[in-house]
Design a protein around this motif. Structure first.
Motif, PDB file in Angstrom:
ATOM      1  N   ILE A  17      77.492 -53.521 105.903  1.00 54.54           N
ATOM      2  CA  ILE A  17      76.429 -54.359 105.515  1.00 54.54           C
ATOM      3  C   ILE A  17      76.755 -55.163 104.271  1.00 54.54           C
ATOM      4  O   ILE A  17      76.859 -54.025 103.443  1.00 54.54           O
ATOM      5  CB  ILE A  17      75.452 -54.795 106.509  1.00 54.54           C
ATOM      6  CG1 ILE A  17      74.542 -53.728 105.763  1.00 54.54           C
ATOM      7  CG2 ILE A  17      75.355 -54.255 107.911  1.00 54.54           C
ATOM      8  CD1 ILE A  17      72.445 -53.355 105.406  1.00 54.54           C
ATOM      9  N   ARG A  19      73.683 -56.383 102.112  1.00 56.66           N
ATOM     10  CA  ARG A  19      72.814 -56.540 101.459  1.00 56.66           C
ATOM     11  C   ARG A  19      72.347 -57.844 100.946  1.00 56.66           C
ATOM     12  O   ARG A  19      73.049 -58.408  99.939  1.00 56.66           O
ATOM     13  CB  ARG A  19      72.130 -54.946 100.705  1.00 56.66           C
ATOM     14  CG  ARG A  19      72.668 -53.529 101.143  1.00 56.66           C
ATOM     15  CD  ARG A  19      72.122 -52.900 100.714  1.00 56.66           C
ATOM     16  NE  ARG A  19      70.553 -52.997 100.142  1.00 56.66           N
ATOM     17  CZ  ARG A  19      69.724 -52.455 100.192  1.00 56.66           C
ATOM     18  NH1 ARG A  19      69.589 -51.483 101.068  1.00 56.66           N
ATOM     19  NH2 ARG A  19      68.282 -52.284  99.677  1.00 56.66           N
ATOM     20  N   PRO A  28      74.825 -49.492 107.476  1.00 59.46           N
ATOM     21  CA  PRO A  28      73.766 -49.892 107.766  1.00 59.46           C
ATOM     22  C   PRO A  28      72.827 -48.552 108.275  1.00 59.46           C
ATOM     23  O   PRO A  28      73.023 -47.934 108.270  1.00 59.46           O
ATOM     24  CB  PRO A  28      73.745 -50.857 109.136  1.00 59.46           C
ATOM     25  CG  PRO A  28      75.666 -50.018 109.610  1.00 59.46           C
ATOM     26  CD  PRO A  28      75.673 -49.824 108.725  1.00 59.46           C
ATOM     27  N   GLY A  30      68.307 -47.360 106.481  1.00 61.38           N
ATOM     28  CA  GLY A  30      67.357 -47.526 105.614  1.00 61.38           C
ATOM     29  C   GLY A  30      66.211 -46.467 105.709  1.00 61.38           C
ATOM     30  O   GLY A  30      67.035 -45.073 106.354  1.00 61.38           O
ATOM     31  N   GLU A  45      66.716 -49.317 112.427  1.00 59.53           N
ATOM     32  CA  GLU A  45      67.357 -49.536 111.831  1.00 59.53           C
ATOM     33  C   GLU A  45      68.713 -50.296 111.285  1.00 59.53           C
ATOM     34  O   GLU A  45      69.087 -51.096 110.704  1.00 59.53           O
ATOM     35  CB  GLU A  45      67.820 -48.916 110.307  1.00 59.53           C
ATOM     36  CG  GLU A  45      66.722 -48.355 110.025  1.00 59.53           C
ATOM     37  CD  GLU A  45      65.752 -48.743 109.019  1.00 59.53           C
ATOM     38  OE1 GLU A  45      66.694 -49.609 108.371  1.00 59.53           O
ATOM     39  OE2 GLU A  45      64.446 -48.983 108.684  1.00 59.53           O
ATOM     40  N   GLU A  48      67.787 -53.657 113.846  1.00 56.38           N
ATOM     41  CA  GLU A  48      67.246 -54.574 112.607  1.00 56.38           C
ATOM     42  C   GLU A  48      67.495 -55.310 111.551  1.00 56.38           C
ATOM     43  O   GLU A  48      68.208 -56.515 111.559  1.00 56.38           O
ATOM     44  CB  GLU A  48      66.095 -53.681 111.788  1.00 56.38           C
ATOM     45  CG  GLU A  48      65.200 -53.138 112.545  1.00 56.38           C
ATOM     46  CD  GLU A  48      63.623 -52.806 111.694  1.00 56.38           C
ATOM     47  OE1 GLU A  48      62.333 -52.114 112.585  1.00 56.38           O
ATOM     48  OE2 GLU A  48      64.427 -52.440 111.042  1.00 56.38           O
ATOM     49  N   GLU A  49      69.431 -54.511 110.963  1.00 61.00           N
ATOM     50  CA  GLU A  49      70.288 -54.665 110.018  1.00 61.00           C
ATOM     51  C   GLU A  49      71.704 -55.684 110.507  1.00 61.00           C
ATOM     52  O   GLU A  49      71.688 -56.814 109.593  1.00 61.00           O
ATOM     53  CB  GLU A  49      70.334 -54.011 109.042  1.00 61.00           C
ATOM     54  CG  GLU A  49      69.220 -53.029 108.272  1.00 61.00           C
ATOM     55  CD  GLU A  49      69.891 -52.829 106.840  1.00 61.00           C
ATOM     56  OE1 GLU A  49      70.981 -51.328 107.482  1.00 61.00           O
ATOM     57  OE2 GLU A  49      68.999 -51.888 106.505  1.00 61.00           O
ATOM     58  N   THR A  50      71.320 -55.355 111.844  1.00 54.82           N
ATOM     59  CA  THR A  50      72.764 -55.916 112.445  1.00 54.82           C
ATOM     60  C   THR A  50      72.720 -56.818 113.925  1.00 54.82           C
ATOM     61  O   THR A  50      73.635 -57.341 114.103  1.00 54.82           O
ATOM     62  CB  THR A  50      74.288 -54.394 112.676  1.00 54.82           C
ATOM     63  OG1 THR A  50      73.434 -53.585 114.156  1.00 54.82           O
ATOM     64  CG2 THR A  50      74.520 -53.445 111.431  1.00 54.82           C
ATOM     65  N   GLU A  86      73.229 -62.297 111.256  1.00 53.60           N
ATOM     66  CA  GLU A  86      72.470 -62.222 110.030  1.00 53.60           C
ATOM     67  C   GLU A  86      70.788 -61.887 109.768  1.00 53.60           C
ATOM     68  O   GLU A  86      70.495 -62.098 111.443  1.00 53.60           O
ATOM     69  CB  GLU A  86      73.006 -63.040 109.150  1.00 53.60           C
ATOM     70  CG  GLU A  86      73.955 -63.538 108.992  1.00 53.60           C
ATOM     71  CD  GLU A  86      74.543 -64.982 108.099  1.00 53.60           C
ATOM     72  OE1 GLU A  86      73.060 -65.649 107.630  1.00 53.60           O
ATOM     73  OE2 GLU A  86      75.105 -65.205 107.947  1.00 53.60           O
ATOM     74  N   THR A  87      70.395 -60.710 109.384  1.00 55.89           N
ATOM     75  CA  THR A  87      69.267 -60.382 109.635  1.00 55.89           C
ATOM     76  C   THR A  87      68.138 -60.776 108.111  1.00 55.89           C
ATOM     77  O   THR A  87      69.342 -61.423 106.766  1.00 55.89           O
ATOM     78  CB  THR A  87      68.987 -59.738 109.814  1.00 55.89           C
ATOM     79  OG1 THR A  87      69.617 -58.646 109.020  1.00 55.89           O
ATOM     80  CG2 THR A  87      70.313 -58.798 111.172  1.00 55.89           C
ATOM     81  N   GLU A  89      67.433 -59.059 106.135  1.00 52.73           N
ATOM     82  CA  GLU A  89      68.890 -57.986 105.339  1.00 52.73           C
ATOM     83  C   GLU A  89      69.692 -57.214 104.653  1.00 52.73           C
ATOM     84  O   GLU A  89      70.305 -56.704 103.761  1.00 52.73           O
ATOM     85  CB  GLU A  89      67.530 -56.116 105.483  1.00 52.73           C
ATOM     86  CG  GLU A  89      66.617 -55.851 105.550  1.00 52.73           C
ATOM     87  CD  GLU A  89      66.188 -53.947 106.619  1.00 52.73           C
ATOM     88  OE1 GLU A  89      66.622 -53.247 106.252  1.00 52.73           O
ATOM     89  OE2 GLU A  89      65.353 -54.569 107.486  1.00 52.73           O
ATOM     90  N   ALA A  90      70.739 -58.107 105.976  1.00 53.48           N
ATOM     91  CA  ALA A  90      71.953 -58.392 106.129  1.00 53.48           C
ATOM     92  C   ALA A  90      72.619 -59.774 105.392  1.00 53.48           C
ATOM     93  O   ALA A  90      71.944 -60.529 106.628  1.00 53.48           O
ATOM     94  CB  ALA A  90      72.271 -57.762 106.848  1.00 53.48           C
TER      95      ALA A  90
END
Length: 134
Positions: A17, A19, A28, A30, A45, A48-50, A86-87, A89-90
């Motif tokens: 990812i 950041r 990814p 956390g 985690e 949430e990121e991916t 996309e989030t 965080e990423a």
């Protein structure tokens, strides 16, 4: 304590990812919540990121950031569902080959991916300064 997943596809590539906060490419992961089990937090985690659902495999490494006192557990994972999105965080994703790692990320993170791709049962134990392995 933090966790990270080296998510590997059928071609042997790893998911990275980019950041949003610093633009760095990393696997990814956390920080675990206080009441959270390790694998539960890892899966949360990564989701949430991916947007992906993963199945954690073996522990591949234990890494201590000597400057910040943070210990990270890294697991090899495989995708079992979801779609990349996309989030907060990423901001980007990339499926990378091992020969691309050194040009994409700091040594302290590239070694985590390399350790996860090595055959063997014993996890690596390493220290770093946030950028370089010491």
């Amino acid at each position: 304590m933090s966790v990270a997943g080296v998510v590997v596809d059928d071609a042997g590539r790893v998911l990275l990812i980019q950041r949003r906060d610093n633009g760095h490419w990393e696997p990814p992961g956390g920080v675990l919540e206080l009441d959270e089990a390790v694998h539960e937090g890892l899966c949360r985690e990564i989701r949430e990121e991916t947007g992906l659902e993963v199945e954690p495999g073996r522990l591949t490494g234990v890494y201590k950031n000597m400057a910040r006192g943070i210990i990270a557990l890294v697991f090899r994972c495989r995708v079992v569902g979801g779609d990349l999105v996309e989030t907060g965080e990423a901001k980007a994703f990339r499926w990378a080959r091992t020969d691309e790692l050194d040009g994409l990320m700091a040594e302290a993170f590239a070694v985590r991916v390399q350790d996860a791709l090595r055959d063997g049962n014993a996890p690596a134990v390493r220290e770093h300064d946030g950028v370089r392995v010491v």
